[in-house]
Design an enzyme around this catalytic site. Sequence first.
Site, PDB file in Angstrom:
ATOM      1  N   HIS A 158      39.845  45.821  35.464  1.00  0.00           N
ATOM      2  CA  HIS A 158      39.825  44.208  35.150  1.00  0.00           C
ATOM      3  C   HIS A 158      39.282  43.456  36.262  1.00  0.00           C
ATOM      4  CE1 HIS A 158      43.381  44.730  37.602  1.00  0.00           C
ATOM      5  NE2 HIS A 158      43.642  43.294  37.620  1.00  0.00           N
TER       6      HIS A 158
ATOM      7  N   GLU B 167      56.601  41.982  48.033  1.00  0.00           N
ATOM      8  CA  GLU B 167      55.397  42.529  48.095  1.00  0.00           C
ATOM      9  C   GLU B 167      54.496  41.925  49.158  1.00  0.00           C
ATOM     10  OE1 GLU B 167      52.586  43.094  44.975  1.00  0.00           O
ATOM     11  OE2 GLU B 167      52.349  45.075  45.205  1.00  0.00           O
TER      12      GLU B 167
ATOM     13  N   ASP C   4      50.006  38.001  45.676  1.00  0.00           N
ATOM     14  CA  ASP C   4      48.897  37.398  46.266  1.00  0.00           C
ATOM     15  C   ASP C   4      48.007  36.338  45.343  1.00  0.00           C
ATOM     16  OD1 ASP C   4      47.832  38.941  44.363  1.00  0.00           O
ATOM     17  OD2 ASP C   4      47.403  40.645  46.097  1.00  0.00           O
TER      18      ASP C   4
ATOM     19  N   HIS D 284      40.345  44.400  29.165  1.00  0.00           N
ATOM     20  CA  HIS D 284      40.610  43.199  29.484  1.00  0.00           C
ATOM     21  C   HIS D 284      39.956  42.238  28.549  1.00  0.00           C
ATOM     22  CE1 HIS D 284      40.245  39.928  32.259  1.00  0.00           C
ATOM     23  NE2 HIS D 284      41.312  40.151  33.039  1.00  0.00           N
TER      24      HIS D 284
ATOM     25  N   GLU E  70      42.547  37.055  46.659  1.00  0.00           N
ATOM     26  CA  GLU E  70      43.934  37.488  46.813  1.00  0.00           C
ATOM     27  C   GLU E  70      44.276  37.901  48.517  1.00  0.00           C
ATOM     28  OE1 GLU E  70      41.896  38.299  44.364  1.00  0.00           O
ATOM     29  OE2 GLU E  70      42.978  37.842  42.374  1.00  0.00           O
TER      30      GLU E  70
ATOM     31  N   ARG F 216      37.594  41.677  39.249  1.00  0.00           N
ATOM     32  CA  ARG F 216      36.489  40.706  39.520  1.00  0.00           C
ATOM     33  C   ARG F 216      35.215  41.435  39.818  1.00  0.00           C
ATOM     34  NH1 ARG F 216      36.090  34.937  38.937  1.00  0.00           N
ATOM     35  NH2 ARG F 216      38.389  34.583  38.524  1.00  0.00           N
TER      36      ARG F 216
HETATM   37  N1  UDP Z   1      49.777  46.204  32.254  1.00  0.00           N
HETATM   38  C1  UDP Z   1      50.079  45.574  31.106  1.00  0.00           C
HETATM   39  N2  UDP Z   1      49.067  45.899  30.027  1.00  0.00           N
HETATM   40  C2  UDP Z   1      47.932  46.273  30.098  1.00  0.00           C
HETATM   41  C3  UDP Z   1      47.612  46.467  31.257  1.00  0.00           C
HETATM   42  C4  UDP Z   1      48.466  46.323  32.514  1.00  0.00           C
HETATM   43  O1  UDP Z   1      51.272  45.601  30.705  1.00  0.00           O
HETATM   44  O2  UDP Z   1      47.137  46.579  29.275  1.00  0.00           O
HETATM   45  C5  UDP Z   1      50.630  45.908  33.487  1.00  0.00           C
HETATM   46  C6  UDP Z   1      50.909  47.022  34.211  1.00  0.00           C
HETATM   47  O3  UDP Z   1      51.984  47.917  33.813  1.00  0.00           O
HETATM   48  C7  UDP Z   1      51.090  46.390  35.574  1.00  0.00           C
HETATM   49  C8  UDP Z   1      50.625  44.919  35.604  1.00  0.00           C
HETATM   50  O4  UDP Z   1      50.262  44.759  34.406  1.00  0.00           O
HETATM   51  O5  UDP Z   1      52.366  46.152  35.945  1.00  0.00           O
HETATM   52  C9  UDP Z   1      49.294  45.143  36.515  1.00  0.00           C
HETATM   53  O6  UDP Z   1      48.383  43.927  36.093  1.00  0.00           O
HETATM   54  P1  UDP Z   1      47.012  43.750  36.475  1.00  0.00           P
HETATM   55  O7  UDP Z   1      46.526  45.378  36.226  1.00  0.00           O
HETATM   56  O8  UDP Z   1      46.240  42.754  35.602  1.00  0.00           O
HETATM   57  O9  UDP Z   1      46.924  43.484  37.892  1.00  0.00           O
HETATM   58  P2  UDP Z   1      47.009  43.932  39.298  1.00  0.00           P
HETATM   59  O10 UDP Z   1      48.160  44.750  39.407  1.00  0.00           O
HETATM   60  O11 UDP Z   1      45.704  44.748  39.604  1.00  0.00           O
HETATM   61  O12 UDP Z   1      47.253  42.922  40.033  1.00  0.00           O
END
Ligand code: UDP
Length: 390
Positions: free
Chosen positions: A218, A119, A97, A251, A132, A220
């Site tokens: 993280h 997804e 997204d 973050h 998103e 927003r």
């Molecule tokens: N992730 C990572 N290092 C971190 C935090 C998250 O590699 O310090 C990975 C996590 O394993 C997952 C992905 O980043 O696969 C998730 O990304 P994020 O939390 O930024 O975004 P969301 O999934 O909420 O879109």
Amino acid sequence: MQKLTFLTCIGTRPEIIKMAPVHKALQSLGHRALVIHTGQHEAIAHELYRFFDMPPDIVIDLQRKSSSLAHLTAALSDGLEAAMQNLQPDIILVQGDTTSAFIGALIGYYHNVPVAHVEAGLRTHQRDPFPEEKNRELIGRLARWHFPPTEQASSNLLAERIPAERIFEVGNTVIDAALWTRERLQRRTSESRQAIPAAARAFLGDYPHHQLILVTAHRRENWGEPIRQIARAVGTLLSEHPDTIALWPVHPNPDVRQDVEDAFRQMPQPVRDRICLTAPLEYPALIEVLARCHFTLTDSGGIQEEASAFAKPVLIARNSTERQELVDAGGARLVGTDAEQILLHAGRLLNDEISYRNMQVEHSPFGDGKSAQRIAAILSSTACGVLVDA
Ligand code: UDP
């Protein structure tokens, strides 16, 4: 079988992680799999591409002059349009997204190149997450193949009148990536040792028998007071549970850092000693820590899914989730960002073994690790008919 050229548009870390298994599966069927990186999350991206052995074929330098979404949309459109003309793919792949995914799908539409959405179908039916929620809805209007991870996501698409024959429920490739990574770390023990940064490794080494909580925040909508509440809850939890430690990859946004560090400074020293604030972890380190933790308190979508693959309970620090499946399966609780609520649920996990065991799901509702193989097989077998029609 006809050999095709696939172009994957990637903008962020989760997209790299979730598309790497698809990339490998397409290559193993003999297709040409190209990657275009749109330049967000630059430092983290490079390491991840290396880890997954998926070097981008084109990197678009977005030259951002402002942080506005309108500017990002325009810059991405220009960059992807040029790349499209150079690479001439048969099929475009987008994931999730992000604005990169939405613009990738839109450029595919402009060029009459069919789009596959990995997804697909996640919805909160609210304005948040912004933008998103709208991005994924719009990609839903543009894509030819929809790969929802779960039944819930499939029914969201059907409710939006997307034809059933274009919907393929395959599970989530995030599980493929997590299982592949953990297996690789188990095989290569030196890589596993080095995955976690030295300071965090030393911290974990100091508390080998403590129960580890992995904390991330993280989103927003959680910036500001919600993140301060999460930090306060973690501090109180640790002061009430001396056998517990927390690792928090913070973050990089300076305001987020500031909020977490301010809350951290107000904690008594013995509690502070048991919290490790680190920079965001590289993906293998994150997987290593997740596999080792007792439970996770997070607002990340990807971490909710990965935690389910390792049977780790998840406390979701949000007011809504587009991953209700794990809540329904008992593996996650939506605890919001109110410190009292977080303490209540986290305390239960630490004090009550039965509550803890009840939150360890036997099977992840998000997949079995074979989603990417399914996607590659479906695209291979159906693409010819679609390309003739296009
Ligand atoms: N992730 C990572 N290092 C971190 C935090 C998250 O590699 O310090 C990975 C996590 O394993 C997952 C992905 O980043 O696969 C998730 O990304 P994020 O939390 O930024 O975004 P969301 O999934 O909420 O879109």
